[in-house]
Design a protein around this motif. Structure first.
Motif, PDB file in Angstrom:
ATOM      1  N   ALA A  18       0.821  -1.219   0.000  1.00 33.00           N
ATOM      2  CA  ALA A  18       0.000   0.000   0.000  1.00 33.00           C
ATOM      3  C   ALA A  18       0.851   1.265   0.000  1.00 33.00           C
ATOM      4  O   ALA A  18       0.458   2.292  -0.559  1.00 33.00           O
ATOM      5  CB  ALA A  18      -0.917  -0.001   1.225  1.00 33.00           C
ATOM      6  N   ILE A  19       2.034   1.195   0.601  1.00 36.97           N
ATOM      7  CA  ILE A  19       2.887   2.379   0.763  1.00 36.97           C
ATOM      8  C   ILE A  19       3.718   2.676  -0.479  1.00 36.97           C
ATOM      9  O   ILE A  19       3.833   3.834  -0.903  1.00 36.97           O
ATOM     10  CB  ILE A  19       3.814   2.184   1.984  1.00 36.97           C
ATOM     11  CG1 ILE A  19       3.000   2.212   3.287  1.00 36.97           C
ATOM     12  CG2 ILE A  19       4.911   3.260   2.021  1.00 36.97           C
ATOM     13  CD1 ILE A  19       3.777   1.743   4.497  1.00 36.97           C
ATOM     14  N   ARG A  20       4.302   1.657  -1.073  1.00 36.73           N
ATOM     15  CA  ARG A  20       5.289   1.884  -2.141  1.00 36.73           C
ATOM     16  C   ARG A  20       4.765   2.711  -3.316  1.00 36.73           C
ATOM     17  O   ARG A  20       5.474   3.599  -3.813  1.00 36.73           O
ATOM     18  CB  ARG A  20       5.860   0.542  -2.626  1.00 36.73           C
ATOM     19  CG  ARG A  20       6.968   0.003  -1.724  1.00 36.73           C
ATOM     20  CD  ARG A  20       7.662  -1.212  -2.322  1.00 36.73           C
ATOM     21  NE  ARG A  20       6.787  -2.367  -2.329  1.00 36.73           N
ATOM     22  CZ  ARG A  20       6.689  -3.239  -1.318  1.00 36.73           C
ATOM     23  NH1 ARG A  20       7.402  -3.068  -0.227  1.00 36.73           N
ATOM     24  NH2 ARG A  20       5.888  -4.273  -1.395  1.00 36.73           N
ATOM     25  N   PRO A  21       3.539   2.485  -3.790  1.00 36.07           N
ATOM     26  CA  PRO A  21       3.074   3.299  -4.930  1.00 36.07           C
ATOM     27  C   PRO A  21       2.947   4.788  -4.612  1.00 36.07           C
ATOM     28  O   PRO A  21       2.929   5.620  -5.533  1.00 36.07           O
ATOM     29  CB  PRO A  21       1.703   2.692  -5.261  1.00 36.07           C
ATOM     30  CG  PRO A  21       1.746   1.314  -4.689  1.00 36.07           C
ATOM     31  CD  PRO A  21       2.573   1.432  -3.455  1.00 36.07           C
ATOM     32  N   LEU A  22       2.847   5.124  -3.322  1.00 35.66           N
ATOM     33  CA  LEU A  22       2.661   6.520  -2.933  1.00 35.66           C
ATOM     34  C   LEU A  22       3.963   7.207  -2.525  1.00 35.66           C
ATOM     35  O   LEU A  22       3.982   8.430  -2.348  1.00 35.66           O
ATOM     36  CB  LEU A  22       1.653   6.599  -1.777  1.00 35.66           C
ATOM     37  CG  LEU A  22       0.242   6.104  -2.103  1.00 35.66           C
ATOM     38  CD1 LEU A  22      -0.614   6.050  -0.844  1.00 35.66           C
ATOM     39  CD2 LEU A  22      -0.410   6.991  -3.152  1.00 35.66           C
ATOM     40  N   PHE A  23       5.034   6.455  -2.381  1.00 35.65           N
ATOM     41  CA  PHE A  23       6.300   7.052  -1.949  1.00 35.65           C
ATOM     42  C   PHE A  23       6.844   7.977  -3.030  1.00 35.65           C
ATOM     43  O   PHE A  23       6.949   7.597  -4.192  1.00 35.65           O
ATOM     44  CB  PHE A  23       7.312   5.946  -1.632  1.00 35.65           C
ATOM     45  CG  PHE A  23       8.628   6.458  -1.115  1.00 35.65           C
ATOM     46  CD1 PHE A  23       8.693   7.147   0.088  1.00 35.65           C
ATOM     47  CD2 PHE A  23       9.795   6.246  -1.832  1.00 35.65           C
ATOM     48  CE1 PHE A  23       9.911   7.615   0.577  1.00 35.65           C
ATOM     49  CE2 PHE A  23      11.009   6.715  -1.352  1.00 35.65           C
ATOM     50  CZ  PHE A  23      11.065   7.399  -0.152  1.00 35.65           C
ATOM     51  N   ARG A  24       7.136   9.214  -2.648  1.00 40.72           N
ATOM     52  CA  ARG A  24       7.588  10.268  -3.562  1.00 40.72           C
ATOM     53  C   ARG A  24       6.567  10.515  -4.683  1.00 40.72           C
ATOM     54  O   ARG A  24       6.926  10.935  -5.780  1.00 40.72           O
ATOM     55  CB  ARG A  24       8.973   9.951  -4.137  1.00 40.72           C
ATOM     56  CG  ARG A  24      10.076   9.917  -3.081  1.00 40.72           C
ATOM     57  CD  ARG A  24      11.437   9.574  -3.662  1.00 40.72           C
ATOM     58  NE  ARG A  24      12.441   9.497  -2.611  1.00 40.72           N
ATOM     59  CZ  ARG A  24      13.682   9.011  -2.785  1.00 40.72           C
ATOM     60  NH1 ARG A  24      14.040   8.545  -3.980  1.00 40.72           N
ATOM     61  NH2 ARG A  24      14.534   8.980  -1.784  1.00 40.72           N
ATOM     62  N   GLY A  25       5.312  10.238  -4.367  1.00 45.09           N
ATOM     63  CA  GLY A  25       4.248  10.471  -5.331  1.00 45.09           C
ATOM     64  C   GLY A  25       3.401  11.659  -4.934  1.00 45.09           C
ATOM     65  O   GLY A  25       3.845  12.550  -4.219  1.00 45.09           O
ATOM     66  N   GLU A  26       2.170  11.642  -5.386  1.00 49.16           N
ATOM     67  CA  GLU A  26       1.248  12.741  -5.092  1.00 49.16           C
ATOM     68  C   GLU A  26       0.177  12.259  -4.124  1.00 49.16           C
ATOM     69  O   GLU A  26      -0.483  11.250  -4.358  1.00 49.16           O
ATOM     70  CB  GLU A  26       0.603  13.239  -6.392  1.00 49.16           C
ATOM     71  CG  GLU A  26       1.595  13.858  -7.360  1.00 49.16           C
ATOM     72  CD  GLU A  26       0.915  14.419  -8.591  1.00 49.16           C
ATOM     73  OE1 GLU A  26      -0.335  14.384  -8.637  1.00 49.16           O
ATOM     74  OE2 GLU A  26       1.623  14.886  -9.491  1.00 49.16           O
ATOM     75  N   TRP A  27       0.015  12.987  -3.049  1.00 48.18           N
ATOM     76  CA  TRP A  27      -0.979  12.685  -2.040  1.00 48.18           C
ATOM     77  C   TRP A  27      -1.220  13.941  -1.229  1.00 48.18           C
ATOM     78  O   TRP A  27      -0.409  14.867  -1.208  1.00 48.18           O
ATOM     79  CB  TRP A  27      -0.530  11.543  -1.125  1.00 48.18           C
ATOM     80  CG  TRP A  27       0.955  11.524  -0.873  1.00 48.18           C
ATOM     81  CD1 TRP A  27       1.875  10.723  -1.465  1.00 48.18           C
ATOM     82  CD2 TRP A  27       1.699  12.386   0.013  1.00 48.18           C
ATOM     83  NE1 TRP A  27       3.146  11.013  -1.013  1.00 48.18           N
ATOM     84  CE2 TRP A  27       3.065  12.039  -0.103  1.00 48.18           C
ATOM     85  CE3 TRP A  27       1.352  13.421   0.882  1.00 48.18           C
ATOM     86  CZ2 TRP A  27       4.063  12.674   0.607  1.00 48.18           C
ATOM     87  CZ3 TRP A  27       2.353  14.059   1.603  1.00 48.18           C
ATOM     88  CH2 TRP A  27       3.689  13.675   1.465  1.00 48.18           C
ATOM     89  N   ALA A  28      -2.363  13.995  -0.577  1.00 50.96           N
ATOM     90  CA  ALA A  28      -2.711  15.154   0.241  1.00 50.96           C
ATOM     91  C   ALA A  28      -2.271  14.906   1.678  1.00 50.96           C
ATOM     92  O   ALA A  28      -2.514  13.834   2.240  1.00 50.96           O
ATOM     93  CB  ALA A  28      -4.208  15.414   0.186  1.00 50.96           C
ATOM     94  N   GLU A  29      -1.629  15.912   2.249  1.00 57.68           N
ATOM     95  CA  GLU A  29      -1.252  15.842   3.664  1.00 57.68           C
ATOM     96  C   GLU A  29      -2.377  16.431   4.506  1.00 57.68           C
ATOM     97  O   GLU A  29      -2.974  17.449   4.152  1.00 57.68           O
ATOM     98  CB  GLU A  29       0.029  16.630   3.913  1.00 57.68           C
ATOM     99  CG  GLU A  29       0.394  16.755   5.381  1.00 57.68           C
ATOM    100  CD  GLU A  29       1.348  17.894   5.663  1.00 57.68           C
ATOM    101  OE1 GLU A  29       1.451  18.291   6.843  1.00 57.68           O
ATOM    102  OE2 GLU A  29       1.980  18.399   4.716  1.00 57.68           O
TER     103      GLU A  29
END
Length: 267
Positions: A18-29
């Motif tokens: 679940a984490i790897r696709p979002l690492f250094r990607g785009e997501w809302a904090e």
């Protein structure tokens, strides 16, 4: 492999996926009530682990950083921190980790530290040797507090009194050397490095149960020791009773030296 440990590995696999696709990607904090950051990766990783536990261990309790407590009265409780070191994750630094613990009657009996980007996984279970990617690891001997490699996530996490205590410990480690062997940053990753013999001492404060439960079996299964700043073993009550003040030592022989260096507040 013991069934609980095999399950913990599957939980770590699911969280990493679940984490790897979002690492250094785009997501809302977002910011939680305590102003700490949270991302979609934190929530997705915990949700993935909780789904497996609900299916395979429906009678066990679960305490997760993002989704709280389930089956409160269960004697067995899984404690999950999907991303320990969310700030490092947000900064693109692969030194965060997923923490998975199993507690029995309030005591940690199994723990995993998983770094899903570097694919480094420390696993510990009471009565067994700690492993890194399946190979046994050991802490290293430390003959003197002076010159020991000390790590902490950030001095900003200490209260004013805790900072004074910590600085006495840092001074004892540094001795007369200007370039003290002190590492800042790293969160749970520091404890894996300690278990593998690269760091001698970790000193932290303000940790919650989900921050330290998984670390205890990993460190102690490698020959080290974890305790609070009074030298007491860590259990489910330590976060409240001792303010989450945590020590990890690779060489238990240095414990009295560390407690003495911390001063009156530390023991």
């Amino acid at each position: 492999m013991h069934p609980d440990l095999a399950l913990a590995h599957r939980l770590a696999d699911a969280a990493g996926a679940a984490i790897r696709p979002l690492f250094r990607g785009e997501w809302a904090e977002e910011r939680k009530a305590d102003r700490s950051p949270v991302t979609a990766a934190d929530r997705a990783a915990e949700a993935a682990m909780r789904a497996i536990l609900a299916s395979e261990r429906p009678d066990d309790g679960i305490l997760g950083e993002e989704y709280g407590l389930a089956n409160e009265g269960a004697a067995r409780r899984w404690v999950l921190d999907p991303i320990d070191g969310t700030i490092s994750f947000m900064a693109g630094r692969p030194i965060f980790g997923t923490l998975i613990a199993l507690m029995q009657d309030g005591w940690p009996v199994l723990g995993i530290i998983d770094q899903p980007i570097a694919r480094e996984r420390w696993a510990g279970r009471i009565g067994e040797a700690t492993t890194l990617n399946g190979k046994a690891v050991r802490t290293r001997a430390c003959g003197s507090l002076e010159g020991a490699a000390l790590a902490t996530s950030s001095p900003h996490y200490f209260s004013a009194q805790e900072a004074e205590d910590y600085m006495r410990l840092a001074a004892a480690v540094a001795g007369n050397v200007r370039q003290a062997p002190i590492v800042y940053g790293g969160d749970c990753y520091n404890y894996g490095l300690l278990a593998s013999g690269h760091i001698d001492l970790v000193c932290e404060a303000g940790l919650a149960l989900h921050d330290y439960a998984a670390l205890v079996p990993v460190v102690e299964g490698a020959g080290g020791i974890m305790c609070d700043w009074q030298g007491n073993p860590l259990d489910a009550a330590s976060a409240e009773a001792e303010g989450g003040r945590v020590l990890a030592l690779g060489d238990p022989a240095r414990l009295e030296d560390v407690l003495e260096a911390l001063g009156a507040s530390g023991g």
